[in-house]
Design an enzyme around this catalytic site. Sequence first.
Site, mmCIF file in Angstrom:
data_model
loop_
_atom_site.group_PDB
_atom_site.id
_atom_site.type_symbol
_atom_site.label_atom_id
_atom_site.label_comp_id
_atom_site.label_asym_id
_atom_site.label_seq_id
_atom_site.Cartn_x
_atom_site.Cartn_y
_atom_site.Cartn_z
ATOM 1 N N GLU A 457 13.319 0.557 1.034
ATOM 2 C CA GLU A 457 11.664 0.552 0.998
ATOM 3 C C GLU A 457 11.481 2.031 2.216
ATOM 4 O O GLU A 457 10.646 2.787 2.681
ATOM 5 C CB GLU A 457 11.216 -1.078 1.592
ATOM 6 C CG GLU A 457 9.469 -0.890 0.492
ATOM 7 C CD GLU A 457 9.622 -2.194 0.559
ATOM 8 O OE1 GLU A 457 7.972 -2.883 0.625
ATOM 9 O OE2 GLU A 457 9.802 -2.932 0.223
ATOM 10 N N GLU A 739 10.927 -10.951 7.432
ATOM 11 C CA GLU A 739 9.487 -10.970 6.778
ATOM 12 C C GLU A 739 8.529 -11.705 6.491
ATOM 13 O O GLU A 739 7.549 -12.147 6.097
ATOM 14 C CB GLU A 739 9.620 -9.605 5.348
ATOM 15 C CG GLU A 739 8.697 -9.534 4.895
ATOM 16 C CD GLU A 739 8.956 -8.504 3.188
ATOM 17 O OE1 GLU A 739 10.797 -8.412 3.369
ATOM 18 O OE2 GLU A 739 8.955 -7.881 3.443
HETATM 19 C C1 BGC Z 1 6.769 -4.656 2.072
HETATM 20 C C2 BGC Z 1 5.199 -5.288 2.710
HETATM 21 C C3 BGC Z 1 4.211 -4.733 2.807
HETATM 22 C C4 BGC Z 1 3.814 -5.089 0.694
HETATM 23 C C5 BGC Z 1 2.569 -5.228 0.123
HETATM 24 C C6 BGC Z 1 6.465 -5.110 0.888
HETATM 25 O O1 BGC Z 1 7.717 -4.941 -0.030
HETATM 26 O O2 BGC Z 1 8.001 -4.553 2.994
HETATM 27 O O3 BGC Z 1 5.399 -5.733 4.050
HETATM 28 O O4 BGC Z 1 3.141 -4.752 2.748
HETATM 29 O O5 BGC Z 1 4.795 -5.109 0.533
HETATM 30 O O6 BGC Z 1 2.726 -6.353 -0.391
#
Ligand code: BGC
Length: 961
Positions: A457, A739
Amino acid sequence: MRITNLRTNQIKNPLGFELDHLRLSWITENEQSNSLFQSHACVEIADDQNFKNIIYQSGKRENIDSLSFTPNVILEPRTRYYWKVTVWGDAGDVATSDIAWFETGKMDEQWQAKWITPTLDKDIHPLMRTSFHLDKEIESARIYISGLGIYHLEMNGEKVGDEYLAPGFHAYDYWLQYQTYDVTDQLKQGENAIGVMLGNGWYKGRFGFDGVHYELYGNQFALIAELHVTLKDGTTTIVKTDDAWKCTSSPITFSDIYDGEIYDATKEIKDWSLPKLNDQNWNQVLETEINTEKFIGRLSLPVKIMEKRKPIEKIITPAGETVIDLGQNMTGWLRFKVDLPKGKKVCLQFGEILQNGNFFRENLRTAKAEYQYISNGTAKFVEPYFTFYGFRYVKLVGFDAEIDLENFIGCVMYSDIEETGHIETSHPLVNQLFQNAMWGQKGNFLDVPTDCPQRDERMGWTGDAQIFASAASFNMYSPAFFRKYMYDLREEQKRINGSVPFTVPSIKPKGETDFMSGDGSAAWGDAATIIPWTIYLHYGDKGLLNEQFETMKAWVDYIKKQDDDSGGKRLWRVGFHFGDWLALDGEDPNGFIGGTDTHYVASAYYYYSTQIVAKAANVLGKLDLAEKYSILADEVKQSIINEYFTPNGKSAINTQTALILALHMNLVPEHYKERIAEDLRDKLAGDNMHLKTGFVGTPYFAPALSENGSSEDAYTLLLNEDYPSWLYAVKLGATTVWERWNSVLPDGSISGSGMNSLNHYAYGSIVEWMYRYMCGINPVERAPGFREILFTPKPDGRLDYAKATLNSASGRIATSWKINADGSLTFTFNIPFNTKATVILPDAVAEKIKVKDKNGSRIKLDLMQNDTNVDVELWPGEFTFEYTPTKKYIKNFNFSTTVRDIISYNEARSYFNELFPEIKENKFILELVANKRLDELVEDHLLSKIVTKDKLSKFFRSVNK
Ligand code: BGC
């Protein structure tokens, strides 16, 4: 007086940056001087270091703003300008700064160099080179260069500069940046050579979520470089990329942001960037075109190795793996020594956590995060060129010799920004949390503010950046970093009618529509308004706000259009929104979108952003616009009130986040607030004093409580040690912010690997509350950049002390509080030169406060009793206040203690839960009794069966130490 921190466009001595809106700033320190305020200043700019040829002089003037001063000068390309400032203090002192400089890049000058591309297969990493002769001694030399995807530049056998991963990550489809390096010392009279290696990077590698996209921006390696050398005789020589350059394949046989790098040293070409190399059998290059609208000087700060770390341990895992532990989840790479026979291959794998003591990287999803090195028999230190990793543990494969940890260095990489903030308390876990948030920033401020640095990501998620922007601006000096991000955002936004992509730069796989190329989610798109406004509050740079105003306005216009097209109800009730992402109160507790109606969240941000635009317009003197947007904001607010609140102020949506937004974003009339704050407190008690919020509610939770007289509850959230809470992660050994609230389960196992990063800064936004409310340092809208400071420290008896320092745009601010053994409070405040402060002392009686100056001498100040607080206006200097508060800060549990008091204290709560499991396990009972005093429980005909005087006395004995 001393003048420091001279910055041009918020950067110290910028070389080759785009300087189209020139702004100068500096800090004056007034140690050992009687002056407190700047009375006059004079800025001088020259194009020589001795100031013989002055091209600008402001004159000695009163109206020179040290936070952002725009001199009226016309700049020439490729020119270094020197500047200094003289400041006169109000007591007559004068100080002149050292000389600072800024140097322009090529500006609008035509490029003489051509983009060149290797005549190799598009997947073969190239080396590219040229050699040239300089027949005189060198006076100065600059190289202007860019490469696609990422370049590594050498001259005469040495790396140029100390930055990596250039030209960085930006919206390559709309603009490209070149970098400028001073290479005077790397050239010599006689033969010289330039060598460049290219890697895939963001431009042409595998990138863009879950790893199915390749070549997002192009499939061709390319390079452009123009070296301008001024010789001692005054003549100039230009060396430029053209079809006379040569190329061949590089020892790097693979590179990728997600997957890592393979370096085959047996393919190394000795002396490849030295003039003596015979490159006759190298291949030709072709001149090429790169399609981009703008090719401009850099805005990106350089990505550097900002810190180095020694591994703390070598581990042989139960599975027999050799793993080294860096002791810190970090971003960058490992530099290590190889001394291996020719042809021998070693491999490093990077991961964030061990599982059952073994190496683990499943939560990196498809990102391989590896480094492979094939030795050519030479002993040396090696490191990758074109990738980075988010990691704490490194698995070593193929190293058969005894591992000496001295041969491994963790290189911590992030954009070159200074740490500015620091917090320390008496609570070691809170201190660790602060460090974790700081490391979250170090790990994710790599040219763009990324969501996470490890898995497939690593993108500039707008929501995450918005949430963390204020915390980030306390922690580090961030305006130039965010300026580049906002530039990207604007470039993207222009093409989608004012909407804002989910990630900036956005991911646009060719010919496909992909979820990742989506846009327009509330709270994510609001990065367009919230980040510039936050940066303005922290740094007071009006020029920057002006530059970003269009972006802010366009976003609100976009929302309004969505609203108008769907009936003009002044609510935002259409489109996809991430909502209170990852909150714990959704229908499916493991789902992504929390329990708060996403259209309520969207409408709340509609109001919030519109109001920000109105305020920004006001600051910039765009009064018509200010009025237009404040009328719109009022209309939205009224619609929100009508739609979501009863006439008595009860929220139709009964979630923590709904109430938090109502309070923090002022969605309701003032007179509703007390009730909503009360409802939030009750809700919190019903939730056993734990948060259930996600990305939207979390950053504002503690602030909303403190703003509404409930700092004690904010501390409870901060200090909870069980799930869900911040310290839960800290107690499980986290060194960054996770997260998810339960990224790791109490037994140390990861809760899932589908979307689970251990280095996600979003929830690190709690440190904003720590700076602003725990320690009390607040910027003030009417005099941003900490030209005025509002100190609102909120001590709490669960800590003995807390202190913070902030090297703000206006100078060094420090504050501390301490609860003394006798229950009295001591506060100190350091206020920098040329600033003013208001202090709000909590639970104080004006007549009982002792005030001292920096020498410890008692002084008299105007203390204003304001209900239970005392307000004081202060000026630059150091002040100490001491008093016995009207409220007890150290809790003593007795029969008049309420249940919520008990469940707010970790130790008391766990003991209480043990004694009265019937209450803990029943949410209904908990809600019912939360506000009751213990003596009421003992009297209650139902509860008295459970809550007996005996048990309570036992409870008091254990908790009242
Ligand atoms: C990310 C986030 C992001 C989100 C959006 C994720 O995959 O890591 O932090 O804001 O998707 O909903």
